[in-house]
Motif scaffolding. Structure first.
Motif, PDB file in Angstrom:
ATOM      1  N   TYR A 217       0.817  -1.220   0.000  1.00  0.00           N
ATOM      2  CA  TYR A 217       0.000   0.000   0.000  1.00  0.00           C
ATOM      3  C   TYR A 217       0.853   1.274   0.000  1.00  0.00           C
ATOM      4  O   TYR A 217       0.410   2.314  -0.460  1.00  0.00           O
ATOM      5  CB  TYR A 217      -0.936   0.022   1.214  1.00  0.00           C
ATOM      6  CG  TYR A 217      -2.043  -0.986   1.135  1.00  0.00           C
ATOM      7  CD1 TYR A 217      -3.196  -0.725   0.401  1.00  0.00           C
ATOM      8  CD2 TYR A 217      -1.954  -2.202   1.794  1.00  0.00           C
ATOM      9  CE1 TYR A 217      -4.219  -1.647   0.322  1.00  0.00           C
ATOM     10  CE2 TYR A 217      -2.965  -3.135   1.725  1.00  0.00           C
ATOM     11  CZ  TYR A 217      -4.105  -2.857   0.986  1.00  0.00           C
ATOM     12  OH  TYR A 217      -5.116  -3.783   0.906  1.00  0.00           O
ATOM     13  N   ALA A 218       2.045   1.201   0.592  1.00  0.00           N
ATOM     14  CA  ALA A 218       3.017   2.305   0.618  1.00  0.00           C
ATOM     15  C   ALA A 218       2.618   3.472   1.521  1.00  0.00           C
ATOM     16  O   ALA A 218       3.239   4.525   1.432  1.00  0.00           O
ATOM     17  CB  ALA A 218       3.342   2.803  -0.785  1.00  0.00           C
ATOM     18  N   ASN A 219       1.646   3.290   2.370  1.00  0.00           N
ATOM     19  CA  ASN A 219       1.313   4.354   3.322  1.00  0.00           C
ATOM     20  C   ASN A 219       2.522   4.701   4.179  1.00  0.00           C
ATOM     21  O   ASN A 219       2.759   5.870   4.496  1.00  0.00           O
ATOM     22  CB  ASN A 219       0.161   3.928   4.233  1.00  0.00           C
ATOM     23  CG  ASN A 219      -1.127   3.708   3.487  1.00  0.00           C
ATOM     24  OD1 ASN A 219      -1.189   3.849   2.276  1.00  0.00           O
ATOM     25  ND2 ASN A 219      -2.166   3.344   4.209  1.00  0.00           N
ATOM     26  N   CYS A 220       3.288   3.705   4.575  1.00  0.00           N
ATOM     27  CA  CYS A 220       4.463   3.930   5.411  1.00  0.00           C
ATOM     28  C   CYS A 220       5.511   4.755   4.668  1.00  0.00           C
ATOM     29  O   CYS A 220       6.167   5.615   5.273  1.00  0.00           O
ATOM     30  CB  CYS A 220       5.064   2.608   5.866  1.00  0.00           C
ATOM     31  SG  CYS A 220       5.541   1.492   4.519  1.00  0.00           S
TER      32      CYS A 220
ATOM     33  N   ARG B  95       1.660   2.584  11.951  1.00  0.00           N
ATOM     34  CA  ARG B  95       0.228   2.376  12.219  1.00  0.00           C
ATOM     35  C   ARG B  95      -0.632   2.661  10.996  1.00  0.00           C
ATOM     36  O   ARG B  95      -1.788   2.252  10.939  1.00  0.00           O
ATOM     37  CB  ARG B  95      -0.210   3.261  13.383  1.00  0.00           C
ATOM     38  CG  ARG B  95       0.310   2.772  14.713  1.00  0.00           C
ATOM     39  CD  ARG B  95      -0.165   3.643  15.839  1.00  0.00           C
ATOM     40  NE  ARG B  95       0.331   3.125  17.117  1.00  0.00           N
ATOM     41  CZ  ARG B  95       0.418   3.843  18.223  1.00  0.00           C
ATOM     42  NH1 ARG B  95       0.019   5.099  18.223  1.00  0.00           N
ATOM     43  NH2 ARG B  95       0.885   3.313  19.323  1.00  0.00           N
ATOM     44  N   SER B  96      -0.081   3.359  10.025  1.00  0.00           N
ATOM     45  CA  SER B  96      -0.849   3.642   8.812  1.00  0.00           C
ATOM     46  C   SER B  96      -0.935   2.421   7.891  1.00  0.00           C
ATOM     47  O   SER B  96      -1.681   2.443   6.913  1.00  0.00           O
ATOM     48  CB  SER B  96      -0.224   4.820   8.053  1.00  0.00           C
ATOM     49  OG  SER B  96       0.998   4.453   7.438  1.00  0.00           O
ATOM     50  N   CYS B  97      -0.200   1.372   8.222  1.00  0.00           N
ATOM     51  CA  CYS B  97      -0.227   0.149   7.414  1.00  0.00           C
ATOM     52  C   CYS B  97      -1.568  -0.564   7.614  1.00  0.00           C
ATOM     53  O   CYS B  97      -1.885  -0.980   8.725  1.00  0.00           O
ATOM     54  CB  CYS B  97       0.925  -0.778   7.809  1.00  0.00           C
ATOM     55  SG  CYS B  97       0.907  -2.338   6.895  1.00  0.00           S
ATOM     56  N   PRO B  98      -2.346  -0.737   6.559  1.00  0.00           N
ATOM     57  CA  PRO B  98      -3.667  -1.361   6.701  1.00  0.00           C
ATOM     58  C   PRO B  98      -3.624  -2.849   7.040  1.00  0.00           C
ATOM     59  O   PRO B  98      -4.631  -3.412   7.468  1.00  0.00           O
ATOM     60  CB  PRO B  98      -4.338  -1.114   5.354  1.00  0.00           C
ATOM     61  CG  PRO B  98      -3.270  -0.722   4.418  1.00  0.00           C
ATOM     62  CD  PRO B  98      -2.101  -0.246   5.207  1.00  0.00           C
TER      63      PRO B  98
END
Length: 65
Positions: free
Chosen positions: A14-17, A53-56
């Motif tokens: 997802y690449a949020n991190c 924590r942004s990792c789904p």
């Protein structure tokens, strides 16, 4: 210092991190998380923890050492 760990088996790319902390996380050519720095200063811990924590799929952990 805080320790940064990733479970590449859980990562879905997802690449949020990466968006939140590109100096600590990146994605490899297969779209799987890579930890660029496995230790971060306490002053960076909150920012890196937020990125983790942004990792789904909860593939990232930041622990106090």
């Amino acid at each position: 210092m805080a320790v940064v760990k990733a479970d590449p088996g859980l990562c879905q790319g997802y690449a949020n991190c990466v968006v939140a902390a590109d100096d600590v996380f990146d994605l490899d050519d297969d779209g799987v998380v890579v930890v660029l720095r496995d230790e971060v200063e306490e002053s960076e811990k909150d920012r890196v923890t937020d990125a983790a924590r942004s990792c789904p799929v909860s593939a990232l952990v930041v622990e106090s050492s």
